[in-house]
Design a protein around this motif. Structure first.
Motif, PDB file in Angstrom:
ATOM      1  N   GLY A 110      30.456  62.282  87.088  1.00  0.00           N
ATOM      2  CA  GLY A 110      31.111  63.118  86.087  1.00  0.00           C
ATOM      3  C   GLY A 110      32.590  63.298  86.372  1.00  0.00           C
ATOM      4  O   GLY A 110      33.431  63.208  85.468  1.00  0.00           O
ATOM      5  N   VAL A 111      32.924  63.553  87.645  1.00  0.00           N
ATOM      6  CA  VAL A 111      34.332  63.690  88.031  1.00  0.00           C
ATOM      7  C   VAL A 111      35.086  62.399  87.747  1.00  0.00           C
ATOM      8  O   VAL A 111      36.246  62.414  87.311  1.00  0.00           O
TER       9      VAL A 111
ATOM     10  N   ILE B  96      34.718  60.231  85.375  1.00  0.00           N
ATOM     11  CA  ILE B  96      35.048  59.956  83.968  1.00  0.00           C
ATOM     12  C   ILE B  96      35.719  61.140  83.278  1.00  0.00           C
ATOM     13  O   ILE B  96      35.934  61.095  82.065  1.00  0.00           O
ATOM     14  N   LEU B  97      36.085  62.174  84.029  1.00  0.00           N
ATOM     15  CA  LEU B  97      36.719  63.341  83.418  1.00  0.00           C
ATOM     16  C   LEU B  97      37.956  62.995  82.589  1.00  0.00           C
ATOM     17  O   LEU B  97      38.148  63.561  81.505  1.00  0.00           O
ATOM     18  N   PRO B  98      38.836  62.071  83.045  1.00  0.00           N
ATOM     19  CA  PRO B  98      40.024  61.768  82.223  1.00  0.00           C
ATOM     20  C   PRO B  98      39.697  61.153  80.867  1.00  0.00           C
ATOM     21  O   PRO B  98      40.556  61.093  79.991  1.00  0.00           O
ATOM     22  N   TYR B  99      38.461  60.708  80.680  1.00  0.00           N
ATOM     23  CA  TYR B  99      38.105  59.979  79.465  1.00  0.00           C
ATOM     24  C   TYR B  99      37.202  60.785  78.530  1.00  0.00           C
ATOM     25  O   TYR B  99      37.214  60.545  77.322  1.00  0.00           O
ATOM     26  N   SER B 100      36.421  61.713  79.085  1.00  0.00           N
ATOM     27  CA  SER B 100      35.547  62.534  78.245  1.00  0.00           C
ATOM     28  C   SER B 100      35.146  63.785  79.013  1.00  0.00           C
ATOM     29  O   SER B 100      34.308  63.707  79.916  1.00  0.00           O
ATOM     30  N   ARG B 101      35.735  64.906  78.649  1.00  0.00           N
ATOM     31  CA  ARG B 101      35.382  66.151  79.323  1.00  0.00           C
ATOM     32  C   ARG B 101      33.931  66.545  79.035  1.00  0.00           C
ATOM     33  O   ARG B 101      33.221  67.040  79.915  1.00  0.00           O
ATOM     34  N   ILE B 102      33.492  66.314  77.813  1.00  0.00           N
ATOM     35  CA  ILE B 102      32.116  66.681  77.461  1.00  0.00           C
ATOM     36  C   ILE B 102      31.121  65.909  78.329  1.00  0.00           C
ATOM     37  O   ILE B 102      30.179  66.482  78.885  1.00  0.00           O
ATOM     38  N   ALA B 103      31.335  64.599  78.461  1.00  0.00           N
ATOM     39  CA  ALA B 103      30.433  63.784  79.283  1.00  0.00           C
ATOM     40  C   ALA B 103      30.528  64.186  80.745  1.00  0.00           C
ATOM     41  O   ALA B 103      29.512  64.241  81.452  1.00  0.00           O
ATOM     42  N   ALA B 104      31.740  64.490  81.201  1.00  0.00           N
ATOM     43  CA  ALA B 104      31.924  64.892  82.596  1.00  0.00           C
ATOM     44  C   ALA B 104      31.171  66.193  82.889  1.00  0.00           C
ATOM     45  O   ALA B 104      30.485  66.313  83.914  1.00  0.00           O
ATOM     46  N   GLU B 105      31.296  67.163  81.997  1.00  0.00           N
ATOM     47  CA  GLU B 105      30.603  68.431  82.204  1.00  0.00           C
ATOM     48  C   GLU B 105      29.090  68.247  82.121  1.00  0.00           C
ATOM     49  O   GLU B 105      28.338  68.871  82.885  1.00  0.00           O
ATOM     50  N   ALA B 106      28.632  67.402  81.208  1.00  0.00           N
ATOM     51  CA  ALA B 106      27.194  67.164  81.083  1.00  0.00           C
ATOM     52  C   ALA B 106      26.632  66.549  82.360  1.00  0.00           C
ATOM     53  O   ALA B 106      25.588  66.980  82.870  1.00  0.00           O
ATOM     54  N   LEU B 107      27.329  65.545  82.892  1.00  0.00           N
ATOM     55  CA  LEU B 107      26.865  64.915  84.126  1.00  0.00           C
ATOM     56  C   LEU B 107      26.927  65.892  85.298  1.00  0.00           C
ATOM     57  O   LEU B 107      26.036  65.906  86.157  1.00  0.00           O
ATOM     58  N   ALA B 108      27.972  66.703  85.345  1.00  0.00           N
ATOM     59  CA  ALA B 108      28.087  67.685  86.412  1.00  0.00           C
ATOM     60  C   ALA B 108      26.934  68.682  86.365  1.00  0.00           C
ATOM     61  O   ALA B 108      26.350  69.030  87.413  1.00  0.00           O
ATOM     62  N   MET B 109      26.567  69.132  85.187  1.00  0.00           N
ATOM     63  CA  MET B 109      25.466  70.077  85.052  1.00  0.00           C
ATOM     64  C   MET B 109      24.128  69.432  85.424  1.00  0.00           C
ATOM     65  O   MET B 109      23.310  70.041  86.121  1.00  0.00           O
ATOM     66  N   VAL B 110      23.903  68.210  84.954  1.00  0.00           N
ATOM     67  CA  VAL B 110      22.662  67.514  85.299  1.00  0.00           C
ATOM     68  C   VAL B 110      22.597  67.278  86.800  1.00  0.00           C
ATOM     69  O   VAL B 110      21.564  67.501  87.454  1.00  0.00           O
ATOM     70  N   GLY B 111      23.712  66.815  87.373  1.00  0.00           N
ATOM     71  CA  GLY B 111      23.752  66.567  88.814  1.00  0.00           C
ATOM     72  C   GLY B 111      23.517  67.827  89.615  1.00  0.00           C
ATOM     73  O   GLY B 111      22.807  67.824  90.621  1.00  0.00           O
ATOM     74  N   PHE B 112      24.117  68.932  89.163  1.00  0.00           N
ATOM     75  CA  PHE B 112      23.912  70.206  89.854  1.00  0.00           C
ATOM     76  C   PHE B 112      22.453  70.634  89.778  1.00  0.00           C
ATOM     77  O   PHE B 112      21.875  71.089  90.772  1.00  0.00           O
ATOM     78  N   ALA B 113      21.831  70.495  88.603  1.00  0.00           N
ATOM     79  CA  ALA B 113      20.429  70.891  88.449  1.00  0.00           C
ATOM     80  C   ALA B 113      19.523  70.074  89.364  1.00  0.00           C
ATOM     81  O   ALA B 113      18.633  70.626  90.027  1.00  0.00           O
ATOM     82  N   VAL B 114      19.754  68.759  89.415  1.00  0.00           N
ATOM     83  CA  VAL B 114      18.955  67.896  90.292  1.00  0.00           C
ATOM     84  C   VAL B 114      19.184  68.269  91.753  1.00  0.00           C
ATOM     85  O   VAL B 114      18.244  68.354  92.551  1.00  0.00           O
ATOM     86  N   THR B 115      20.440  68.503  92.099  1.00  0.00           N
ATOM     87  CA  THR B 115      20.778  68.867  93.477  1.00  0.00           C
ATOM     88  C   THR B 115      20.117  70.178  93.879  1.00  0.00           C
ATOM     89  O   THR B 115      19.523  70.282  94.962  1.00  0.00           O
ATOM     90  N   LEU B 116      20.213  71.180  93.029  1.00  0.00           N
ATOM     91  CA  LEU B 116      19.640  72.486  93.350  1.00  0.00           C
ATOM     92  C   LEU B 116      18.121  72.408  93.461  1.00  0.00           C
ATOM     93  O   LEU B 116      17.522  72.973  94.388  1.00  0.00           O
ATOM     94  N   PHE B 117      17.480  71.695  92.536  1.00  0.00           N
ATOM     95  CA  PHE B 117      16.026  71.565  92.583  1.00  0.00           C
ATOM     96  C   PHE B 117      15.590  70.893  93.882  1.00  0.00           C
ATOM     97  O   PHE B 117      14.687  71.380  94.578  1.00  0.00           O
TER      98      PHE B 117
END
Length: 318
Positions: free
Chosen positions: A91-92, A94-115
């Motif tokens: 996510g980080v 591709i941040l310069p190219y799509s903030r929405i995609a970057a935030e989505a990947l960051a949230m998914v990655g965080f959820a997987v990491t926390l679980f």
């Protein structure tokens, strides 16, 4: 042709490549180097992440017993935690190219990491673990997961949340390092195939330095300098062990060195970007050059193994 059944440890390649891209991005902010280099490397890291996600998902479809054996293995299981970490870093990237995609990947990655962090740590706390199986991979679910969460949160503009993640990673690092040092000092020496995991020992203070800089502002303080100095010490100690570590022939496991090394380079450059002079300004260029050489050698070795059909390790058995 059957699909390759990749181990979860291969997600460490994403950490190394995206980490190098971040280092070049930081370099372009303090030196007259082309920003395109960092962008190209970062996008390469994203492409590798996407390929590995598809291959790892396919592994669960075509070889579920092998995937489950890896998940239940006392050492290899911790590498599964890299999936969420790599997703946040993608996510980080591709941040310069799509903030929405970057935030989505960051949230998914965080959820997987926390679980995974909660699941695996809960099992560890029950005890009954053979101390011989304690290696630096124990850092991956909690320390790497928390520090990269802090980096992603700070990069996306959520520094307050990132500071909470930094605290989780920092105190987990201190607790786990005491366990690992006791194992390294008191238990039998690491078997040769496990010795490259010592490269992970570099990561906590180096990645922690980047995480700290990502969630704080202003001039660098003594705390981040202390972490940076400790990271350099870890590099020197691990470097002193290289002849012993390299009794294990080169394999994909040597990517364990890359995230810590690239984070150390990024931290030095970002410290310069925050106004650091003196010791840091002398160390940062040397570290940057050496890290690029190290990554190039590991990448060339990996491509050579891939061309020879020897990159994939033996599958984990239950």
């Amino acid at each position: 042709m059957s699909l390759p059944r990749i181990p979860a440890a291969f997600f460490g390649i994403v950490l190394g490549v995206v980490g190098l891209g971040n280092s070049w991005r930081a370099a372009s902010a303090v030196w007259p180097v082309s920003p395109g280099i960092g962008e190209a490397i970062s996008l390469l890291g994203f492409a590798i992440w996407l390929l590995l996600v598809l291959l790892y998902a396919a592994k669960w479809l075509i070889a579920p017993k092998e995937a489950m054996a890896e998940l239940e293995h006392p050492i290899q299981c911790c590498f599964v935690g890299l999936i969420g970490v790599a997703t946040m870093l993608a996510g980080v990237a591709i941040l310069p190219y799509s903030r929405i995609a970057a935030e989505a990947l960051a949230m998914v990655g965080f959820a997987v990491t926390l679980f995974f962090l909660l699941w695996r740590t809960g099992l560890l706390w029950r005890g009954g673990r053979d101390p011989v199986t304690n290696t630096p991979v124990l850092y991956l679910p909690t320390v790497a997961g928390s520090f990269v969460t802090a980096i992603a949160a700070g990069t996306l503009g959520y520094a307050d949340w990132g500071q909470l993640a930094f605290g989780a990673g920092f105190f987990s690092w201190l607790a786990i390092e005491s366990v690992l040092l006791h194992r390294l000092l008191m238990a039998p020496e690491l078997a040769a195939p496990l010795r490259p995991t010592l490269g992970i020992q570099i990561a906590p203070p180096a990645v922690g330095s980047v995480a700290y800089l990502s969630v704080t502002g202003g001039a660098p303080d003594m705390f981040v300098h202390a972490m940076f100095g400790y990271a350099i010490l870890q590099v020197l100690i691990v470097g002193r062990q290289l002849p012993w570590i390299m009794q294990q022939p080169f394999a994909g496991s040597y990517w364990a060195f890359t995230f810590g090394l690239t984070a150390l380079s990024t931290a030095g450059l970002r410290l310069m970007g925050h106004g650091d002079t003196g010791a840091i300004s002398h160390l940062a260029p040397v570290i940057f050059i050496l890290v690029n050489i190290a990554l190039a050698l590991i990448a060339i070795g990996t491509l050579w193994l891939l061309l020879k059909g020897k990159l994939l390790p033996a599958p984990v058995r239950a």
